[in-house]
Design a protein around this motif. Structure first.
Motif, short mmCIF file in Angstrom:
data_model
loop_
_atom_site.label_atom_id
_atom_site.label_comp_id
_atom_site.label_asym_id
_atom_site.label_seq_id
_atom_site.Cartn_x
_atom_site.Cartn_y
_atom_site.Cartn_z
N LEU A 244 0.81 -1.22 0.00
CA LEU A 244 0.00 0.00 0.00
C LEU A 244 0.84 1.27 0.00
O LEU A 244 0.50 2.24 -0.67
N VAL A 245 1.93 1.29 0.76
CA VAL A 245 2.69 2.53 0.93
C VAL A 245 3.83 2.71 -0.07
O VAL A 245 4.33 3.82 -0.23
N LEU A 246 4.25 1.66 -0.73
CA LEU A 246 5.39 1.78 -1.65
C LEU A 246 5.17 2.81 -2.75
O LEU A 246 6.08 3.60 -3.04
N PRO A 247 4.01 2.90 -3.38
CA PRO A 247 3.83 3.96 -4.38
C PRO A 247 3.96 5.37 -3.79
O PRO A 247 4.53 6.26 -4.42
N ILE A 248 3.50 5.55 -2.57
CA ILE A 248 3.62 6.85 -1.90
C ILE A 248 5.07 7.16 -1.60
O ILE A 248 5.56 8.27 -1.83
N VAL A 249 5.80 6.16 -1.12
CA VAL A 249 7.22 6.34 -0.81
C VAL A 249 8.02 6.65 -2.08
O VAL A 249 8.91 7.50 -2.06
#
Length: 90
Positions: free
Chosen positions: A74-79
Motif C-alpha cells: 500500500l505505501v510503496l507507491p507513496i514512498v
C-alpha cells in the motif's frame, strides 16, 4: 536454442519470475528480510536468550510479516513519489 527461448535460472536453480511481478516480489523480499531482523532484535531485547526463544521469535516474525507485506504494497507507491520529490533526477 537461443538465449531468448531458454529461461535464465536464479541462484536457486529455478526459472526467473517474469518482470511484471517485480512490484510484488520486491516488497515480498523486503518485508521478509526487514521483519526477520526487527522481530529478532525486539524479541531478543524483550525476552533475552530464554528457552523457547526460537518458537516465540518465529511467531512474532510471522505476525509482523503478515502486517508488513500488505502495508508495503500500500505505501510503496507513496514512498516512491516522496523519494522522487526529495531526490534530484539523474
Amino acid at each position: 536454442m537461443n538465449a531468448r527461448t531458454t529461461p535464465q535460472k536464479t541462484f536457486l536453480g529455478t526459472p526467473r519470475i517474469p518482470a511484471r511481478y517485480a512490484g510484488i516480489v520486491m516488497p515480498l523480499l523486503l518485508s521478509l528480510l526487514m521483519t526477520l531482523v526487527v522481530s529478532l532484535i525486539s524479541t531478543l531485547r524483550a525476552l533475552g536468550p530464554i528457552d523457547g526463544f526460537l518458537g516465540t521469535w518465529l511467531g512474532a516474525w510471522g505476525l509482523s510479516w503478515l502486517v508488513a507485506f500488505p502495508t508495503l504494497l500500500l505505501v510503496l507507491p507513496i514512498v516512491r513519489r516522496l523519494t522522487a520529490a526529495l531526490v534530484e533526477s539523474g
